[in-house]
Design a protein around this motif. Structure first.
Motif, PDB file in Angstrom:
ATOM      1  N   PHE A  12       0.817  -1.212   0.000  1.00 10.82           N
ATOM      2  CA  PHE A  12       0.000   0.000   0.000  1.00 10.82           C
ATOM      3  C   PHE A  12       0.852   1.263   0.000  1.00 10.82           C
ATOM      4  O   PHE A  12       0.428   2.291  -0.524  1.00 10.82           O
ATOM      5  N   SER A  13       2.050   1.198   0.554  1.00 12.17           N
ATOM      6  CA  SER A  13       2.919   2.372   0.529  1.00 12.17           C
ATOM      7  C   SER A  13       3.308   2.724  -0.906  1.00 12.17           C
ATOM      8  O   SER A  13       3.534   3.892  -1.224  1.00 12.17           O
ATOM      9  N   LEU A  15       1.307   2.596  -3.379  1.00 11.21           N
ATOM     10  CA  LEU A  15       0.139   3.225  -3.999  1.00 11.21           C
ATOM     11  C   LEU A  15      -0.256   4.546  -3.343  1.00 11.21           C
ATOM     12  O   LEU A  15      -1.228   5.160  -3.749  1.00 11.21           O
ATOM     13  N   CYS A  16       0.511   4.994  -2.349  1.00 10.60           N
ATOM     14  CA  CYS A  16       0.120   6.211  -1.638  1.00 10.60           C
ATOM     15  C   CYS A  16       0.782   7.461  -2.208  1.00 10.60           C
ATOM     16  O   CYS A  16       0.590   8.552  -1.672  1.00 10.60           O
ATOM     17  N   GLU A  17       1.521   7.348  -3.283  1.00  8.62           N
ATOM     18  CA  GLU A  17       2.214   8.481  -3.872  1.00  8.62           C
ATOM     19  C   GLU A  17       1.472   8.896  -5.144  1.00  8.62           C
ATOM     20  O   GLU A  17       1.282   8.084  -6.047  1.00  8.62           O
ATOM     21  N   PRO A  18       1.012  10.150  -5.227  1.00  5.65           N
ATOM     22  CA  PRO A  18       0.209  10.578  -6.380  1.00  5.65           C
ATOM     23  C   PRO A  18       0.876  10.366  -7.739  1.00  5.65           C
ATOM     24  O   PRO A  18       0.200   9.992  -8.700  1.00  5.65           O
ATOM     25  N   LEU A  21       0.339   6.852  -8.850  1.00  5.80           N
ATOM     26  CA  LEU A  21      -1.047   6.642  -9.305  1.00  5.80           C
ATOM     27  C   LEU A  21      -1.248   7.226 -10.699  1.00  5.80           C
ATOM     28  O   LEU A  21      -1.922   6.625 -11.543  1.00  5.80           O
ATOM     29  N   THR A  79      -3.617  -5.007  -9.167  1.00  9.59           N
ATOM     30  CA  THR A  79      -3.310  -3.670  -8.656  1.00  9.59           C
ATOM     31  C   THR A  79      -4.100  -2.621  -9.418  1.00  9.59           C
ATOM     32  O   THR A  79      -4.655  -1.700  -8.816  1.00  9.59           O
ATOM     33  N   CYS A  83      -6.871   0.010  -7.978  1.00 13.15           N
ATOM     34  CA  CYS A  83      -6.804   1.456  -8.216  1.00 13.15           C
ATOM     35  C   CYS A  83      -8.066   1.970  -8.895  1.00 13.15           C
ATOM     36  O   CYS A  83      -8.586   3.029  -8.540  1.00 13.15           O
ATOM     37  N   CYS A  87     -10.234   4.710  -7.077  1.00  7.31           N
ATOM     38  CA  CYS A  87     -10.349   5.987  -7.790  1.00  7.31           C
ATOM     39  C   CYS A  87     -11.792   6.249  -8.231  1.00  7.31           C
ATOM     40  O   CYS A  87     -12.265   7.378  -8.182  1.00  7.31           O
TER      41      CYS A  87
END
Length: 114
Positions: A12-13, A15-18, A21, A79, A83, A87
Motif C-alpha cells: 500500500f505504501s 500506492l500512496c504516492e500521487p 497513481l 493492482t 486502483c 479511484c
C-alpha cells in the motif's frame, strides 16, 4: 501474520504516492513509452523514472526496451483493478464520473471515434 501485515503495508505504501497513481493511470490501458508517461504525468523525467523503477521492482509494471526507448505496461492487473475501484469511488465523492476514473483521455477519445 506479522510478516503478512508488513508486506501488505509495503504494498500500500507504493500506492500512496500521487505520481505513482498517475503513472498507473497512464499505462492502465496499454503499454506506453517513458516519454509518453512523462508527458501525461507532467513531472520531471528523473521523478517519473524513479517512480517507474519502484513500480517495476514491485512487479506492478513490466518493461521492455526497443532501441533507446523503454516501454512500460501493467504486469499486475489486480493492482490496476484495486486502483480503478478506489479511484472510481473517490471520483464519485468529488463529483466525477466513476467509469472514467482510471481511463486515460487518449483511450477515451479512441472509444468516442469508434
Amino acid at each position: 501474520m506479522n510478516e503478512v501485515f508488513e508486506e501488505v503495508a509495503n504494498y500500500f505504501s507504493l500506492l500512496c504516492e500521487p505520481t505513482r497513481l498517475k503513472i498507473l493511470y497512464a499505462v492502465c490501458n496499454g503499454e506506453r513509452s517513458v516519454g509518453d508517461i512523462v508527458a501525461q504525468v507532467e513531472s520531471t523525467q528523473a521523478n517519473v523514472s524513479r517512480q517507474l523503477t519502484l513500480l517495476y521492482r514491485a512487479k506492478i509494471l513490466a518493461r521492455r526496451k526497443e532501441g533507446t526507448q523503454v516501454f512500460y505496461r501493467v504486469d499486475d492487473e489486480k493492482t490496476i483493478d484495486l486502483c480503478k475501484s478506489v479511484c472510481g469511488r473517490i471520483a464519485v465523492e468529488v463529483g466525477g464520473e466513476p467509469m472514467l476514473a482510471m481511463v486515460p483521455p487518449v483511450a477515451e477519445k479512441r472509444r468516442q471515434i469508434n
